[in-house]
Write an enzyme that holds these catalytic residues in place. Structure first.
Site, PDB file in Angstrom:
ATOM      1  N   LYS A  75       0.819  -1.222   0.000  1.00 52.73           N
ATOM      2  CA  LYS A  75       0.000   0.000   0.000  1.00 52.73           C
ATOM      3  C   LYS A  75       0.847   1.264   0.000  1.00 52.73           C
ATOM      4  CE  LYS A  75      -2.382  -0.661   3.632  1.00 52.73           C
ATOM      5  NZ  LYS A  75      -2.132   0.060   4.815  1.00 52.73           N
ATOM      6  N   ARG A 131     -10.027   1.533   8.519  1.00 57.08           N
ATOM      7  CA  ARG A 131      -9.581   0.200   8.912  1.00 57.08           C
ATOM      8  C   ARG A 131     -10.721  -0.611   9.526  1.00 57.08           C
ATOM      9  NH1 ARG A 131      -3.948   1.309   8.930  1.00 57.08           N
ATOM     10  NH2 ARG A 131      -2.584  -0.337   9.380  1.00 57.08           N
ATOM     11  N   ARG A 167      11.441  -5.754   5.494  1.00 55.60           N
ATOM     12  CA  ARG A 167      11.217  -4.309   5.352  1.00 55.60           C
ATOM     13  C   ARG A 167      12.082  -3.532   6.335  1.00 55.60           C
ATOM     14  NH1 ARG A 167       5.027  -2.451   4.899  1.00 55.60           N
ATOM     15  NH2 ARG A 167       4.871  -2.699   7.154  1.00 55.60           N
ATOM     16  N   ARG A 183      10.882  -1.960  11.987  1.00 55.82           N
ATOM     17  CA  ARG A 183       9.855  -1.449  12.906  1.00 55.82           C
ATOM     18  C   ARG A 183       9.438  -2.533  13.888  1.00 55.82           C
ATOM     19  NH1 ARG A 183       5.437   0.855   8.875  1.00 55.82           N
ATOM     20  NH2 ARG A 183       4.097  -0.231  10.335  1.00 55.82           N
ATOM     21  N   ARG A 212      -1.519  -8.276  13.573  1.00 54.02           N
ATOM     22  CA  ARG A 212      -2.060  -7.217  12.704  1.00 54.02           C
ATOM     23  C   ARG A 212      -2.886  -7.826  11.568  1.00 54.02           C
ATOM     24  NH1 ARG A 212       3.097  -3.989  11.002  1.00 54.02           N
ATOM     25  NH2 ARG A 212       1.662  -2.595   9.933  1.00 54.02           N
TER      26      ARG A 212
HETATM   27  P1  AMP Z   1       0.289   1.340   9.048  1.00 57.55           P
HETATM   28  O1  AMP Z   1       1.573   2.064   8.843  1.00 57.55           O
HETATM   29  O2  AMP Z   1      -0.827   1.837   8.179  1.00 57.55           O
HETATM   30  O3  AMP Z   1       0.451  -0.168   8.960  1.00 57.55           O
HETATM   31  O4  AMP Z   1      -0.196   1.645  10.559  1.00 57.55           O
HETATM   32  C1  AMP Z   1       0.600   1.309  11.675  1.00 57.55           C
HETATM   33  C2  AMP Z   1      -0.277   1.180  12.897  1.00 57.55           C
HETATM   34  O5  AMP Z   1      -0.938   2.431  13.166  1.00 57.55           O
HETATM   35  C3  AMP Z   1      -1.421   0.170  12.778  1.00 57.55           C
HETATM   36  O6  AMP Z   1      -0.998  -1.165  13.056  1.00 57.55           O
HETATM   37  C4  AMP Z   1      -2.409   0.701  13.828  1.00 57.55           C
HETATM   38  O7  AMP Z   1      -1.988   0.360  15.133  1.00 57.55           O
HETATM   39  C5  AMP Z   1      -2.253   2.211  13.676  1.00 57.55           C
HETATM   40  N1  AMP Z   1      -3.228   2.724  12.683  1.00 57.55           N
HETATM   41  C6  AMP Z   1      -2.967   3.206  11.435  1.00 57.55           C
HETATM   42  N2  AMP Z   1      -4.117   3.556  10.805  1.00 57.55           N
HETATM   43  C7  AMP Z   1      -5.122   3.270  11.665  1.00 57.55           C
HETATM   44  C8  AMP Z   1      -6.543   3.364  11.596  1.00 57.55           C
HETATM   45  N3  AMP Z   1      -7.178   3.813  10.486  1.00 57.55           N
HETATM   46  N4  AMP Z   1      -7.265   2.986  12.680  1.00 57.55           N
HETATM   47  C9  AMP Z   1      -6.664   2.545  13.809  1.00 57.55           C
HETATM   48  N5  AMP Z   1      -5.338   2.387  13.927  1.00 57.55           N
HETATM   49  C10 AMP Z   1      -4.556   2.749  12.883  1.00 57.55           C
END
Ligand code: AMP
Length: 215
Positions: free
Chosen positions: A13, A88, A127, A160, A171
C-alpha cells in the site's frame, strides 16, 4: 481526485501510495505515518497511540478519526487526496463518508490490494524503515545502496517493532476480521476495484494508473 487504498500490512500500500501521489500530484494521507510522527515527537496523542500500535492493535476510533478530520480540513487536501491506512473498520468507513458528504465531496475510487499471507510475511520480514524521513526499503527487493543507512538522509534504518513476525500475525488477524465489511460497503457504492497485489510494484502501479486515467 479522492482515493482510498485498502490492503493488509505488507500489501505494498505504502509503495503504491507514493507512486500514485507522485504521478497524479495528489497529497498522501497515511494515518500510520501521522501516528509515527506523533510518537517521535512524543506528543500526548503519540504516546496514547503507541500503546496500541506496539501491540499490533488498532488505535481507538475517536483518536484516529480526529486526526483524519484534521487532515481533511487542511487546505492542501481540499481538492483531493489519497488515504492510506484509513478506513480500517466499517465504522471508520461510514464516518469518512459522512465527513466528506457534509462537505459535498465523495470518494472517486477505492483500491483493494489483494496479497497472499506468504508474500506478506516475506515482504514485512525484510522491510526496513527510516525513522527520520520515512523512506522504506527491503533487504532483498529494494536494498539501500548504503547498506543499513538511508540513501536519502543517512539515518540508520530500523526494522519497525510492529513489523516483527508475531506482531504482524496479530495485525493480519485484525485486518482479516475488519476488511470484508469495508469491501462490501464500497462494493455497494460501486467504487471498489480489486488489484492483484502479488505482482511487482511497477505492474501493480500500471494497472492502478490505467484505471485512474478513466476516473
Ligand atoms: P500502518 O503504517 O498503516 O500499517 O499503521 C501502523 C499502525 O498504526 C497500525 O498497526 C495501527 O496500530 C495504527 N493505525 C494506522 N491507521 C489506523 C486506523 N485507520 N485505525 C486505527 N489504527 C490505525
Amino acid at each position: 481526485m479522492r482515493i482510498v487504498l485498502l490492503g493488509a500490512p505488507g500489501s505494498g500500500k505504502g509503495t503504491q501510495a507514493k507512486l500514485i501521489c507522485d504521478y497524479f500530484k495528489i497529497p498522501h494521507i497515511s494515518t500510520g505515518d501521522i501516528f509515527r510522527a506523533e510518537i517521535k515527537k512524543m506528543t500526548p496523542l503519540g504516546l496514547e497511540a503507541k500503546k496500541y500500535i506496539q501491540r499490533g492493535n488498532l488505535v481507538p476510533d475517536d483518536l484516529t478519526i480526529s486526526i483524519v478530520k484534521e487532515s481533511l480540513n487542511k487546505s492542501e487536501n481540499s481538492d483531493g487526496f489519497l488515504l492510506d491506512g484509513f478506513p480500517r473498520n466499517i465504522y471508520q468507513a461510514k464516518k469518512l463518508n459522512l465527513l466528506l458528504t457534509e462537505d459535498k465531496k465523495y470518494i472517486d475510487k477505492v483500491y483493494l490490494i489483494d496479497v497472499t499471507q506468504d508474500v506478506i510475511l516475506e515482504r514485512i520480514g525484510g522491510r526496513r524503515y527510516c525513522s527520520r524521513c520515512g523512506a522504506s526499503y527491503h533487504i532483498r527487493f529494494n536494498p539501500s545502496k548504503l547498506d543499513d543507512r538511508c540513501e536519502a538522509c543517512g539515518e540508520v534504518l530500523i526494522h519497525r517493532s510492529d513489523d516483527k513476525e508475531d506482531i504482524v500475525l496479530d495485525r493480519l488477524t485484525v485486518y482479516n476480521k475488519a476488511i470484508q465489511p469495508i469491501v462490501n460497503y464500497y462494493k455497494k457504492l460501486g467504487i471498489l476495484e480489486k488489484i492483484h497485489g502479488d505482482a511487482n510494484p511497477s505492474e501493480i502501479f500500471s494497472s492502478i494508473r490505467s484505471s485512474l486515467m478513466v476516473v
